[in-house]
Design a protein around this motif. Structure first.
Motif, PDB file in Angstrom:
ATOM      1  N   VAL A   1       0.844  -1.199   0.000  1.00 53.19           N
ATOM      2  CA  VAL A   1       0.000   0.000   0.000  1.00 53.19           C
ATOM      3  C   VAL A   1       0.878   1.247   0.000  1.00 53.19           C
ATOM      4  O   VAL A   1       0.641   2.202  -0.743  1.00 53.19           O
ATOM      5  CB  VAL A   1      -0.946  -0.006   1.220  1.00 53.19           C
ATOM      6  CG1 VAL A   1      -1.726   1.307   1.308  1.00 53.19           C
ATOM      7  CG2 VAL A   1      -1.901  -1.196   1.148  1.00 53.19           C
TER       8      VAL A   1
ATOM      9  N   ALA B   1       2.604   1.826  -3.394  1.00 56.51           N
ATOM     10  CA  ALA B   1       1.586   2.195  -4.380  1.00 56.51           C
ATOM     11  C   ALA B   1       1.146   3.645  -4.189  1.00 56.51           C
ATOM     12  O   ALA B   1       0.996   4.390  -5.156  1.00 56.51           O
ATOM     13  CB  ALA B   1       0.388   1.256  -4.269  1.00 56.51           C
ATOM     14  N   LEU B   2       0.964   4.050  -2.930  1.00 58.64           N
ATOM     15  CA  LEU B   2       0.592   5.439  -2.650  1.00 58.64           C
ATOM     16  C   LEU B   2       1.647   6.409  -3.144  1.00 58.64           C
ATOM     17  O   LEU B   2       1.339   7.498  -3.631  1.00 58.64           O
ATOM     18  CB  LEU B   2       0.366   5.631  -1.151  1.00 58.64           C
ATOM     19  CG  LEU B   2      -0.905   5.010  -0.573  1.00 58.64           C
ATOM     20  CD1 LEU B   2      -0.898   5.092   0.949  1.00 58.64           C
ATOM     21  CD2 LEU B   2      -2.140   5.712  -1.136  1.00 58.64           C
TER      22      LEU B   2
ATOM     23  N   ALA C   1      -0.399   4.730  -8.863  1.00 60.93           N
ATOM     24  CA  ALA C   1      -1.838   4.790  -8.600  1.00 60.93           C
ATOM     25  C   ALA C   1      -2.558   3.577  -9.177  1.00 60.93           C
ATOM     26  O   ALA C   1      -3.556   3.119  -8.612  1.00 60.93           O
ATOM     27  CB  ALA C   1      -2.422   6.078  -9.177  1.00 60.93           C
TER      28      ALA C   1
ATOM     29  N   PHE D   1      -2.254   0.801  -6.758  1.00 63.66           N
ATOM     30  CA  PHE D   1      -3.167   1.042  -5.642  1.00 63.66           C
ATOM     31  C   PHE D   1      -4.584   0.601  -6.017  1.00 63.66           C
ATOM     32  O   PHE D   1      -5.273  -0.057  -5.224  1.00 63.66           O
ATOM     33  CB  PHE D   1      -3.166   2.525  -5.248  1.00 63.66           C
ATOM     34  CG  PHE D   1      -4.004   2.832  -4.054  1.00 63.66           C
ATOM     35  CD1 PHE D   1      -3.482   2.730  -2.772  1.00 63.66           C
ATOM     36  CD2 PHE D   1      -5.340   3.207  -4.191  1.00 63.66           C
ATOM     37  CE1 PHE D   1      -4.263   2.999  -1.657  1.00 63.66           C
ATOM     38  CE2 PHE D   1      -6.128   3.483  -3.081  1.00 63.66           C
ATOM     39  CZ  PHE D   1      -5.585   3.379  -1.816  1.00 63.66           C
TER      40      PHE D   1
ATOM     41  N   GLU E   1      -7.039  -2.282  -4.353  1.00 61.47           N
ATOM     42  CA  GLU E   1      -8.449  -2.086  -3.984  1.00 61.47           C
ATOM     43  C   GLU E   1      -9.317  -3.200  -4.578  1.00 61.47           C
ATOM     44  O   GLU E   1     -10.175  -3.771  -3.883  1.00 61.47           O
ATOM     45  CB  GLU E   1      -8.936  -0.728  -4.488  1.00 61.47           C
ATOM     46  CG  GLU E   1      -8.348   0.470  -3.751  1.00 61.47           C
ATOM     47  CD  GLU E   1      -8.843   1.783  -4.324  1.00 61.47           C
ATOM     48  OE1 GLU E   1      -9.347   2.616  -3.553  1.00 61.47           O
ATOM     49  OE2 GLU E   1      -8.704   1.981  -5.554  1.00 61.47           O
TER      50      GLU E   1
ATOM     51  N   CYS F   1       5.346  -4.988  -5.729  1.00 58.05           N
ATOM     52  CA  CYS F   1       5.874  -4.193  -4.624  1.00 58.05           C
ATOM     53  C   CYS F   1       7.402  -4.229  -4.629  1.00 58.05           C
ATOM     54  O   CYS F   1       8.072  -3.190  -4.501  1.00 58.05           O
ATOM     55  CB  CYS F   1       5.325  -4.713  -3.304  1.00 58.05           C
ATOM     56  SG  CYS F   1       5.842  -3.773  -1.853  1.00 58.05           S
TER      57      CYS F   1
ATOM     58  N   ASP G   1      -9.359  10.926  -1.639  1.00 56.63           N
ATOM     59  CA  ASP G   1      -8.193  10.048  -1.623  1.00 56.63           C
ATOM     60  C   ASP G   1      -7.925   9.539  -0.211  1.00 56.63           C
ATOM     61  O   ASP G   1      -7.545   8.365  -0.015  1.00 56.63           O
ATOM     62  CB  ASP G   1      -6.960  10.794  -2.149  1.00 56.63           C
ATOM     63  CG  ASP G   1      -6.984  10.974  -3.662  1.00 56.63           C
ATOM     64  OD1 ASP G   1      -7.921  10.468  -4.313  1.00 56.63           O
ATOM     65  OD2 ASP G   1      -6.059  11.613  -4.201  1.00 56.63           O
TER      66      ASP G   1
ATOM     67  N   VAL H   1      -7.698   5.565   0.990  1.00 55.03           N
ATOM     68  CA  VAL H   1      -6.579   4.973   1.718  1.00 55.03           C
ATOM     69  C   VAL H   1      -7.087   4.216   2.944  1.00 55.03           C
ATOM     70  O   VAL H   1      -6.733   3.053   3.177  1.00 55.03           O
ATOM     71  CB  VAL H   1      -5.564   6.048   2.144  1.00 55.03           C
ATOM     72  CG1 VAL H   1      -4.481   5.438   3.053  1.00 55.03           C
ATOM     73  CG2 VAL H   1      -4.917   6.698   0.930  1.00 55.03           C
TER      74      VAL H   1
ATOM     75  N   ILE I   1      -3.038  10.153  -4.595  1.00 53.92           N
ATOM     76  CA  ILE I   1      -2.606   8.759  -4.667  1.00 53.92           C
ATOM     77  C   ILE I   1      -1.658   8.606  -5.844  1.00 53.92           C
ATOM     78  O   ILE I   1      -1.989   8.937  -6.980  1.00 53.92           O
ATOM     79  CB  ILE I   1      -3.822   7.830  -4.792  1.00 53.92           C
ATOM     80  CG1 ILE I   1      -4.604   7.835  -3.478  1.00 53.92           C
ATOM     81  CG2 ILE I   1      -3.390   6.410  -5.155  1.00 53.92           C
ATOM     82  CD1 ILE I   1      -5.902   7.087  -3.512  1.00 53.92           C
TER      83      ILE I   1
END
Length: 403
Positions: free
Chosen positions: A202, A205-206, A210, A213, A217, A238, A306, A310, A362
């Motif tokens: 996470v 990605a943040l 995007a 991210f 989700e 990652c 945003d 998160v 993001i």
């Protein structure tokens, strides 16, 4: 008269991160190929195992020995694997570094030999520190066994142990010789470690991606349900983003004052310490991300929509956004018992002025050099209120930032 001699020492490090299944199965060539000696003589190898991994895989030591026996023409295991405790304890007790160094000395491991470490992030850190300080550095091959180690800590260039009540206070920058990610190890993780490592996914990605991210989700349900295919992609992407930053951001050894990949970590490291490391690193990072994103939103830097995304994702992944120890932020920033003191510890660890990454959207971040204590306290209160609310499938963070 003054004379000056200037010297430039360019050094290029290159190492591969492999992704495989069944690393210690005799027919798998990855380990043997990675350690193949250029001299034609069998490569000398000392193996160190994480005790927690050995408990989860009781035959691991025998499998390691059998693998080396099957490849005796190329590899020489100098002794039965050395087992050390898993978890943060191994970084807290200095004797374990000495135990690994003793084994390196006893078995004649030199700069053309290898230390292969199989375990979670804490064991990788400790053994990496021991290897980096023996003979000024012997070759380290990491075999990470957790989500967090495979997607983040195990693929980087840092090694460390804890000291003076602070996380990672002693350490080195020493790139590994190779990283071998055996995704089979992930199947034995308990849910806390399976999910906790996703906090780093996470985070990156943040900061960087995007689209990744959005994928997290979409796949949150599958990841919580322990879908291995989804986890394999999450780990790979990652790790790829972390490696790209380490190589491409121009400061792999942290010579400057900025450390973007430590987004959310100033509070995370302090929370780990305050909980006596009962809070695991990934869980602490999740809380740190929630805190910094809430702070950024309250400051008008991060759009509220945003911010909601998160928090929804963290909670969908069963990660915490608040723990009681976070409430200690109401204390004096100079009080080491409070979370706010983590800001100064973070600055001291890197040096220079305080530099904190915060989101503007993001996938996009900026840096600030101060944080308002009152806004941080309000952020904590907001997270506490959100934590206490009942949540359903359609949950949205309320109260809103405007309330």
């Amino acid at each position: 008269m003054t004379r000056v001699l200037e010297q430039t020492v360019p050094v290029t490090f290159r190492y591969a991160v492999h992704f495989t299944h069944g690393l210690f199965q005799a027919h798998n060539p990855v380990l043997c190929t990675a350690l193949a000696s250029a001299t034609g003589e069998p490569a000398k190898v000392l193996c160190v195992l994480d005790g927690g991994v050995s408990q989860a895989f009781p035959d691991l030591g025998a499998r390691v020995a059998a693998y080396f026996a099957a490849h005796a023409d190329a590899l020489h295991l100098v002794a039965p694997p050395l087992t050390v405790p898993g978890g943060e304890r191994v970084k807290q007790e200095a004797g374990w570094v000495r135990a690994v160094q003793d084994a390196i000395h006893m078995h004649g491991i030199d700069r053309h030999s290898y230390v292969v470490v199989v375990g979670g992030g804490a064991v990788l850190d400790m053994v990496g520190f021991a290897a980096a300080t023996a003979h000024r550095g012997v070759r380290l091959v990491r075999v990470p066994t957790t989500v967090l180690a495979q997607n983040d800590s195990g693929v980087g260039v840092k090694n460390s142990v804890n000291a003076y009540g602070k996380k990672n206070w002693l350490g080195t920058f020493a790139p590994p010789y190779a990283v071998l990610n055996d995704l089979t190890f992930l199947t034995a993780l308990e849910d806390r470690d399976w999910l906790g490592g996703l906090a780093e996914a996470v985070k990156v990605a943040l900061l960087k991606d995007a689209a990744f991210f959005a994928w997290l989700e979409e796949q949150a349900g599958a990841l919580v349900a322990r879908d291995l295919e989804a986890m394999e992609y999450a780990v790979y992407r990652c790790a790829e983003l972390h490696l790209a930053h380490i190589a491409g951001a121009g400061d792999p050894f942290e010579l400057g004052s900025s450390r973007p990949l430590d987004f959310g970590h100033w509070a995370a490291h302090k929370l780990e310490s305050l909980t006596g490391y009962a809070l695991r690193h990934g869980e602490a990072v999740a809380v740190g991300l929630a805190l910094d994103c809430t702070y950024g939103a309250l400051q008008g830097m991060l759009p509220e929509t945003d911010w909601q995304r998160v928090l929804r994702l963290l909670l969908a992944l069963k990660l915490p956004v608040y723990v009681p120890e976070l409430g200690t932020s109401a204390q004096d920033p100079a009080d080491p018992r409070g979370v706010l003191s983590g800001l100064n510890e973070f600055r001291e660890h890197l040096g220079g002025r305080l530099t904190i990454p915060l989101l503007t959207a993001i996938g996009h971040a900026t840096e600030v050099h101060a944080m308002d204590a009152d806004v941080l306290r309000r952020s904590v209160e907001l997270l506490r209120d959100l934590h206490d609310q009942p949540r359903g499938a359609s949950w949205l963070p309320t109260p809103t930032l405007a309330s």
